[in-house]
Scaffold this motif. Structure first.
Motif, PDB file in Angstrom:
ATOM      1  N   MET A 178       1.149  -1.446  -0.295  1.00 30.08           N
ATOM      2  CA  MET A 178      -0.206   0.512   0.073  1.00 30.08           C
ATOM      3  C   MET A 178       1.054   1.794  -0.207  1.00 30.08           C
ATOM      4  O   MET A 178       0.241   2.688  -0.215  1.00 30.08           O
ATOM      5  CB  MET A 178      -0.892   0.096   1.468  1.00 30.08           C
ATOM      6  CG  MET A 178      -2.084   0.484   1.437  1.00 30.08           C
ATOM      7  SD  MET A 178      -2.884   1.365   2.817  1.00 30.08           S
ATOM      8  CE  MET A 178      -3.423  -0.149   2.979  1.00 30.08           C
ATOM      9  N   TYR A 179       2.303   1.116   0.773  1.00 33.11           N
ATOM     10  CA  TYR A 179       2.629   2.373   0.933  1.00 33.11           C
ATOM     11  C   TYR A 179       4.127   2.393   0.015  1.00 33.11           C
ATOM     12  O   TYR A 179       5.205   3.274   0.104  1.00 33.11           O
ATOM     13  CB  TYR A 179       3.000   2.852   2.378  1.00 33.11           C
ATOM     14  CG  TYR A 179       1.896   2.636   3.302  1.00 33.11           C
ATOM     15  CD1 TYR A 179       0.938   4.233   2.854  1.00 33.11           C
ATOM     16  CD2 TYR A 179       1.017   1.822   3.688  1.00 33.11           C
ATOM     17  CE1 TYR A 179       0.373   4.266   3.836  1.00 33.11           C
ATOM     18  CE2 TYR A 179       0.493   1.767   4.490  1.00 33.11           C
ATOM     19  CZ  TYR A 179      -0.124   3.238   4.459  1.00 33.11           C
ATOM     20  OH  TYR A 179      -1.229   3.606   5.253  1.00 33.11           O
ATOM     21  N   ASP A 180       4.414   1.945  -0.976  1.00 32.62           N
ATOM     22  CA  ASP A 180       5.261   1.720  -2.096  1.00 32.62           C
ATOM     23  C   ASP A 180       5.790   3.154  -2.598  1.00 32.62           C
ATOM     24  O   ASP A 180       6.810   2.794  -2.579  1.00 32.62           O
ATOM     25  CB  ASP A 180       4.775   0.256  -3.343  1.00 32.62           C
ATOM     26  CG  ASP A 180       5.123  -0.770  -2.556  1.00 32.62           C
ATOM     27  OD1 ASP A 180       5.545  -1.452  -1.116  1.00 32.62           O
ATOM     28  OD2 ASP A 180       3.925  -1.507  -3.252  1.00 32.62           O
ATOM     29  N   ARG A 181       4.620   3.882  -2.618  1.00 34.90           N
ATOM     30  CA  ARG A 181       5.188   4.911  -3.106  1.00 34.90           C
ATOM     31  C   ARG A 181       5.790   5.908  -3.080  1.00 34.90           C
ATOM     32  O   ARG A 181       5.896   7.188  -3.079  1.00 34.90           O
ATOM     33  CB  ARG A 181       3.645   4.900  -4.555  1.00 34.90           C
ATOM     34  CG  ARG A 181       3.202   4.249  -5.391  1.00 34.90           C
ATOM     35  CD  ARG A 181       2.423   4.946  -6.306  1.00 34.90           C
ATOM     36  NE  ARG A 181       2.556   6.415  -7.042  1.00 34.90           N
ATOM     37  CZ  ARG A 181       1.933   6.651  -8.261  1.00 34.90           C
ATOM     38  NH1 ARG A 181       0.904   6.340  -8.399  1.00 34.90           N
ATOM     39  NH2 ARG A 181       2.435   7.569  -8.570  1.00 34.90           N
ATOM     40  N   GLN A 182       5.617   5.869  -1.342  1.00 36.81           N
ATOM     41  CA  GLN A 182       5.928   6.705  -0.606  1.00 36.81           C
ATOM     42  C   GLN A 182       7.237   6.270  -0.152  1.00 36.81           C
ATOM     43  O   GLN A 182       8.418   6.800   1.048  1.00 36.81           O
ATOM     44  CB  GLN A 182       5.492   7.102   0.259  1.00 36.81           C
ATOM     45  CG  GLN A 182       4.813   5.963   1.507  1.00 36.81           C
ATOM     46  CD  GLN A 182       3.958   6.330   2.339  1.00 36.81           C
ATOM     47  OE1 GLN A 182       2.612   6.887   1.664  1.00 36.81           O
ATOM     48  NE2 GLN A 182       3.673   6.495   3.771  1.00 36.81           N
ATOM     49  N   LYS A 183       7.670   4.877  -0.936  1.00 32.66           N
ATOM     50  CA  LYS A 183       8.868   4.587  -0.240  1.00 32.66           C
ATOM     51  C   LYS A 183       9.982   5.087   0.173  1.00 32.66           C
ATOM     52  O   LYS A 183      11.351   5.803   0.769  1.00 32.66           O
ATOM     53  CB  LYS A 183       9.263   3.274  -0.567  1.00 32.66           C
ATOM     54  CG  LYS A 183       8.641   1.632   0.287  1.00 32.66           C
ATOM     55  CD  LYS A 183       8.870   0.592  -0.265  1.00 32.66           C
ATOM     56  CE  LYS A 183       8.331  -0.096   0.487  1.00 32.66           C
ATOM     57  NZ  LYS A 183       8.648  -2.019   0.239  1.00 32.66           N
ATOM     58  N   GLU A 184      10.369   5.527  -1.598  1.00 38.25           N
ATOM     59  CA  GLU A 184      12.102   6.276  -1.952  1.00 38.25           C
ATOM     60  C   GLU A 184      11.863   8.284  -1.457  1.00 38.25           C
ATOM     61  O   GLU A 184      12.580   8.192  -1.321  1.00 38.25           O
ATOM     62  CB  GLU A 184      11.872   6.457  -3.350  1.00 38.25           C
ATOM     63  CG  GLU A 184      11.588   5.238  -3.950  1.00 38.25           C
ATOM     64  CD  GLU A 184      12.156   5.347  -5.011  1.00 38.25           C
ATOM     65  OE1 GLU A 184      12.475   5.898  -6.455  1.00 38.25           O
ATOM     66  OE2 GLU A 184      11.538   4.557  -6.121  1.00 38.25           O
TER      67      GLU A 184
END
Length: 192
Positions: free
Chosen positions: A1-7
């Protein structure tokens, strides 16, 4: 769910306490849950009223219910894994101790009484708990870590101010950014 905010290298605190669940506080808590904060403590003694519905995404059938109860249900609907500590209490010298300093990383003051701003600030100052006050007055919003910047005049009671969804939601977004992006900048905006 939070993959797009990892970086983005966000700092997701384990627990945040939101004091005051009106227009701004409702959005702060809801958006913290959506951003991945695993534990939220919400404190307010007020009931949802019709005039709150221009800022709070609740159905009219929720009028008359505790704001914390309605908010907790919304959070659980969107993020069932978020642990919500729902406390329908009036803030006092006793109830402030419901906020556990040993595990709470941030206290977000979304109340509308000047004496509470100062009281919360002084209670948590120097304890390792970060403090933010956020308020909206019409098109003006203030997000600050210092209570003295918002004391206006001698008013100490409930402050009813004109407001609508855009500034309250935007103020909440800026608070989330301040917490999770570790942004030290104070914010004082007037939308024109």
């Amino acid at each position: 769910m939070y993959d797009r905010q990892k970086e983005l290298n966000l700092h997701t605190p384990k627990r945040v306490a939101v004091v005051g669940c009106g227009g701004v506080g409702y959005h702060v808590a809801l958006k913290l849950a959506m951003a991945g904060v695993p534990e939220l403590q919400i404190l307010d003694y007020d009931l949802l009223e019709a005039h709150n519905l221009n800022r709070i995404p609740a159905p009219s059938s929720a009028i008359g219910r505790p704001k914390t109860e309605v908010l907790a249900e919304d959070i659980k609907r969107l993020r069932p894994d978020c642990w919500v500590i729902n406390q329908n209490v009036k803030l006092s010298k006793t109830t402030i101790n419901l906020i556990d300093r040993s595990i709470t990383r941030w206290v977000i003051d979304c109340t509308d009484k000047h004496s509470l701003h100062e009281y919360l600030y002084k209670h948590f100052k120097g304890t390792g708990v970060e403090f933010i006050h956020v308020g909206v007055d019409g098109f003006h919003m203030n997000i600050s870590s210092h209570y003295k910047t918002w004391k206006i005049g001698d008013t100490d009671g409930y402050e009813w101010v004109p407001s609508f969804i855009a500034p309250t939601s935007m103020a909440a977004d800026l608070v989330i950014n301040k917490i999770m992006a570790n942004n030290e900048q104070e914010t004082n905006l007037y939308l024109d």
